[in-house]
Design a protein around this motif. Structure first.
Motif, PDB file in Angstrom:
ATOM      1  N   LEU A 355       0.840  -1.194   0.000  1.00 46.61           N
ATOM      2  CA  LEU A 355       0.000   0.000   0.000  1.00 46.61           C
ATOM      3  C   LEU A 355       0.875   1.245   0.000  1.00 46.61           C
ATOM      4  CD1 LEU A 355      -2.860   1.231   0.243  1.00 46.61           C
ATOM      5  CD2 LEU A 355      -2.594   1.100   2.727  1.00 46.61           C
ATOM      6  N   GLY A 356       0.615   2.134  -0.955  1.00 42.80           N
ATOM      7  CA  GLY A 356       1.416   3.346  -1.073  1.00 42.80           C
ATOM      8  C   GLY A 356       0.973   4.448  -0.140  1.00 42.80           C
ATOM      9  N   ARG A 357       1.624   5.580  -0.273  1.00 39.94           N
ATOM     10  CA  ARG A 357       1.302   6.765   0.522  1.00 39.94           C
ATOM     11  C   ARG A 357       0.978   7.924  -0.419  1.00 39.94           C
ATOM     12  NH1 ARG A 357       2.792   5.662   5.728  1.00 39.94           N
ATOM     13  NH2 ARG A 357       4.266   3.939   6.004  1.00 39.94           N
ATOM     14  N   PRO A 358       0.233   8.901   0.052  1.00 39.44           N
ATOM     15  CA  PRO A 358      -0.096  10.039  -0.819  1.00 39.44           C
ATOM     16  C   PRO A 358       1.155  10.669  -1.423  1.00 39.44           C
ATOM     17  CG  PRO A 358      -1.411  10.126   1.171  1.00 39.44           C
ATOM     18  CD  PRO A 358      -0.429   9.011   1.363  1.00 39.44           C
ATOM     19  N   THR A 359       1.077  10.974  -2.696  1.00 40.10           N
ATOM     20  CA  THR A 359       2.207  11.599  -3.391  1.00 40.10           C
ATOM     21  C   THR A 359       2.057  13.114  -3.478  1.00 40.10           C
ATOM     22  OG1 THR A 359       1.098  11.145  -5.491  1.00 40.10           O
ATOM     23  CG2 THR A 359       2.730   9.537  -4.751  1.00 40.10           C
ATOM     24  N   THR A 360       0.929  13.626  -3.017  1.00 41.97           N
ATOM     25  CA  THR A 360       0.744  15.073  -2.924  1.00 41.97           C
ATOM     26  C   THR A 360       1.015  15.513  -1.484  1.00 41.97           C
ATOM     27  OG1 THR A 360      -1.617  14.771  -2.483  1.00 41.97           O
ATOM     28  CG2 THR A 360      -0.960  15.137  -4.774  1.00 41.97           C
ATOM     29  N   THR A 361       1.364  16.766  -1.299  1.00 39.47           N
ATOM     30  CA  THR A 361       1.623  17.277   0.042  1.00 39.47           C
ATOM     31  C   THR A 361       0.308  17.641   0.725  1.00 39.47           C
ATOM     32  OG1 THR A 361       1.758  19.604  -0.614  1.00 39.47           O
ATOM     33  CG2 THR A 361       3.779  18.266  -0.813  1.00 39.47           C
ATOM     34  N   PRO A 362       0.298  17.724   2.061  1.00 41.91           N
ATOM     35  CA  PRO A 362      -0.912  18.170   2.752  1.00 41.91           C
ATOM     36  C   PRO A 362      -1.400  19.536   2.275  1.00 41.91           C
ATOM     37  CG  PRO A 362       0.572  17.153   4.318  1.00 41.91           C
ATOM     38  CD  PRO A 362       1.317  17.243   3.020  1.00 41.91           C
ATOM     39  N   VAL A 363      -0.497  20.454   1.990  1.00 44.17           N
ATOM     40  CA  VAL A 363      -0.915  21.786   1.517  1.00 44.17           C
ATOM     41  C   VAL A 363      -1.574  21.675   0.143  1.00 44.17           C
ATOM     42  CG1 VAL A 363      -0.101  24.064   0.794  1.00 44.17           C
ATOM     43  CG2 VAL A 363       0.778  23.042   2.900  1.00 44.17           C
ATOM     44  N   GLN A 364      -1.036  20.846  -0.736  1.00 48.92           N
ATOM     45  CA  GLN A 364      -1.666  20.624  -2.046  1.00 48.92           C
ATOM     46  C   GLN A 364      -3.051  20.025  -1.877  1.00 48.92           C
ATOM     47  OE1 GLN A 364       1.475  18.222  -3.736  1.00 48.92           O
ATOM     48  NE2 GLN A 364       2.213  19.893  -5.043  1.00 48.92           N
ATOM     49  N   ASN A 365      -3.186  19.069  -0.955  1.00 54.44           N
ATOM     50  CA  ASN A 365      -4.493  18.474  -0.664  1.00 54.44           C
ATOM     51  C   ASN A 365      -5.472  19.542  -0.184  1.00 54.44           C
ATOM     52  OD1 ASN A 365      -5.753  16.221   1.926  1.00 54.44           O
ATOM     53  ND2 ASN A 365      -6.629  16.688  -0.052  1.00 54.44           N
ATOM     54  N   LYS A 366      -5.001  20.387   0.726  1.00 48.89           N
ATOM     55  CA  LYS A 366      -5.858  21.447   1.277  1.00 48.89           C
ATOM     56  C   LYS A 366      -6.346  22.389   0.186  1.00 48.89           C
ATOM     57  CE  LYS A 366      -4.093  25.195   2.680  1.00 48.89           C
ATOM     58  NZ  LYS A 366      -3.326  26.266   3.378  1.00 48.89           N
ATOM     59  N   GLU A 367      -5.432  22.829  -0.668  1.00 49.26           N
ATOM     60  CA  GLU A 367      -5.794  23.810  -1.692  1.00 49.26           C
ATOM     61  C   GLU A 367      -6.758  23.236  -2.721  1.00 49.26           C
ATOM     62  OE1 GLU A 367      -1.983  25.060  -3.071  1.00 49.26           O
ATOM     63  OE2 GLU A 367      -1.683  26.479  -1.413  1.00 49.26           O
ATOM     64  N   ALA A 368      -6.519  21.994  -3.163  1.00 53.70           N
ATOM     65  CA  ALA A 368      -7.429  21.358  -4.123  1.00 53.70           C
ATOM     66  C   ALA A 368      -8.793  21.129  -3.490  1.00 53.70           C
ATOM     67  CB  ALA A 368      -6.833  20.036  -4.608  1.00 53.70           C
ATOM     68  N   PHE A 369      -8.798  20.721  -2.224  1.00 48.88           N
ATOM     69  CA  PHE A 369     -10.040  20.448  -1.511  1.00 48.88           C
ATOM     70  C   PHE A 369     -10.864  21.720  -1.330  1.00 48.88           C
ATOM     71  CE2 PHE A 369     -12.331  19.783   2.582  1.00 48.88           C
ATOM     72  CZ  PHE A 369     -13.086  18.678   2.228  1.00 48.88           C
ATOM     73  N   MET A 370     -10.217  22.795  -0.942  1.00 53.18           N
ATOM     74  CA  MET A 370     -10.933  24.059  -0.759  1.00 53.18           C
ATOM     75  C   MET A 370     -11.487  24.566  -2.082  1.00 53.18           C
ATOM     76  SD  MET A 370      -8.559  25.993   2.098  1.00 53.18           S
ATOM     77  CE  MET A 370      -9.685  27.384   2.293  1.00 53.18           C
ATOM     78  N   GLY A 371     -10.748  24.295  -3.166  1.00 54.22           N
ATOM     79  CA  GLY A 371     -11.263  24.651  -4.486  1.00 54.22           C
ATOM     80  C   GLY A 371     -12.529  23.865  -4.812  1.00 54.22           C
ATOM     81  N   PHE A 372     -12.562  22.601  -4.453  1.00 52.59           N
ATOM     82  CA  PHE A 372     -13.745  21.765  -4.687  1.00 52.59           C
ATOM     83  C   PHE A 372     -14.925  22.238  -3.850  1.00 52.59           C
ATOM     84  CE2 PHE A 372     -16.168  17.848  -3.514  1.00 52.59           C
ATOM     85  CZ  PHE A 372     -16.709  17.577  -4.760  1.00 52.59           C
ATOM     86  N   LEU A 373     -14.668  22.687  -2.626  1.00 55.36           N
ATOM     87  CA  LEU A 373     -15.745  23.162  -1.754  1.00 55.36           C
ATOM     88  C   LEU A 373     -16.384  24.435  -2.314  1.00 55.36           C
ATOM     89  CD1 LEU A 373     -14.508  22.622   1.908  1.00 55.36           C
ATOM     90  CD2 LEU A 373     -15.680  21.044   0.384  1.00 55.36           C
ATOM     91  N   LYS A 374     -15.611  25.220  -3.057  1.00 56.15           N
ATOM     92  CA  LYS A 374     -16.175  26.455  -3.621  1.00 56.15           C
ATOM     93  C   LYS A 374     -17.132  26.152  -4.762  1.00 56.15           C
ATOM     94  CE  LYS A 374     -12.277  29.463  -2.437  1.00 56.15           C
ATOM     95  NZ  LYS A 374     -11.183  30.321  -2.986  1.00 56.15           N
TER      96      LYS A 374
END
Length: 374
Positions: A355-374
């Motif tokens: 099982l792998g681990r996320p290849t994006t950083t937490p900050v990248q996850n946050k920014e993409a996620f907040m964009g989706f919430l908008k």
């Protein structure tokens, strides 16, 4: 260092009661502990690290003997309050031995959520007045004995001490196996939700392998990760993160994909979420009865009736599933439900070794996620 050397010193110090929350870097110790004592008279797997300090204090008050509290270094945060306001020499002066897995040690590659905690681990223990010693691979048994002689003096003065365990420092030939008989794996259920959720649904996933499995499920399908907030640290707080989002996005359904160990760690959040009566809040508890991500030690979930607990906490719709067919029926009910939802899915302890681990950083996850919430 072989675990036998450490165990001998612990026993000679007069410690016979153990409690804590498992960590993968302490697996050699916890597997030996389970082989020797299981869970019962001499060993309690605590809800969280602060609660473990309380158990250790109670044991000392009743017996006059110190206890050992084991944890990952991230758990120090949960233990700060009772360390400062209960066991410290300026309050009740209760000796405790902490065994701490050092995740995120400077110079040792680790996941992002462990980096800062690793940097401040020794500094934080120093600040708390906990005298600490470090166990590494090349530590000689004679050096360990010196540590324990110093600890004995500290305990007589009502002080606390910690052994900080570096990655790979403890070894054992013991191979404990933890399992249950439920047919579905957590990863199978994660993939089911990914395949059947609606386009605008929001996901908050809990700490550990569940978030890693969710990330890989999106990767396998060629999808982005903007729909998912991966709670890579802060174990036990996913439901509150999800509730905070659900309050602000009432027109969209918010799924919290939680784990039983995480839910137990801060169980009061169930009451807050349930009495919030958010119609768009879906709390899905993956219950495998174990701290599987960090080695497989059992939680108390096998003895708990989560549907009854959720109902008492105010959740308006309660569902359970153990099989794929029941899971399909449960999801249909979730989308038809009016009001908040608590859904328990019982899974086994099977997980992939690759099982792998996320290849994006937490900050990248946050920014993409907040964009989706908008």
């Amino acid at each position: 260092m072989k675990i036998e050397y450490l165990w001998k010193e612990i026993e000679e110090l007069g410690i016979s009661f153990f409690t804590g929350v498992p960590d993968s870097q302490l697996k050699a110790f916890t597997d030996t502990l389970m082989e020797k004592h299981g869970v019962g008279e001499h060993h309690v797997i605590a809800a969280n690290e602060g609660a473990a300090v309380g158990l250790a204090a109670g044991h000392y008050l009743a017996t006059g003997n110190p206890a050992l509290v084991y944890m990952q270094n991230s758990g120090i945060g949960n233990a700060v309050n009772p360390i400062c306001s209960l066991v410290n020499e300026k309050v009740y002066a209760i000796p405790v031995l902490f065994l701490v897995g050092w995740r995120g040690e400077p110079g040792v590659h680790d996941e992002p959520q462990h980096v800062y905690q690793g940097e401040i681990t020794k500094e934080l223990l120093d600040c708390l007045g906990v005298k600490n010693f470090t166990i590494s691979k090349d530590l000689e048994p004679e050096e360990l004995s010196v540590f324990f002689k110093e600890m004995k003096k500290e305990f007589q003065a009502g002080h606390q001490c910690a052994l900080i365990v570096r990655k790979g420092a403890l070894e054992t030939g013991l191979k404990m196996k933890y399992e249950n008989e439920y047919p579905m794996s957590r990863e199978e259920v994660v993939n089911f939700f990914v395949d059947h959720m609606q386009e605008k649904d929001i996901v908050v996933s809990t700490t550990g392998k569940l978030s890693r499995e969710l990330f890989e499920a999106r990767e396998h399908r060629g999808q982005g990760h903007e729909k998912d907030f991966l709670t890579v640290g802060s174990m036990g707080h996913s439901s509150m993160i999800a509730m905070g989002i659900a309050r602000e996005k009432p027109e969209r359904r918010v799924f919290c994909l939680d784990g039983d160990g995480a839910a137990i760690m801060h169980m009061g959040s169930l009451a807050v979420a349930g009495t919030g009566h958010l119609k768009n809040f879906v709390h899905v508890l993956f219950n495998n009865g174990a701290h599987e991500t960090v080695g497989g030690l059992p939680t108390v979930s096998a003895s708990l009736d989560y549907p009854q607990i959720a109902r008492a906490c105010g959740y308006e719709n309660i569902f359970t599933a153990e099989t794929e067919e029941e899971l399909k029926e449960m999801l249909e009910k979730i989308y038809a439900a009016e009001g908040s939802v608590f859904a328990e899915v019982k899974t086994n302890l099977v997980s992939r070794g690759d099982l792998g681990r996320p290849t994006t950083t937490p900050v990248q996850n946050k920014e993409a996620f907040m964009g989706f919430l908008k």
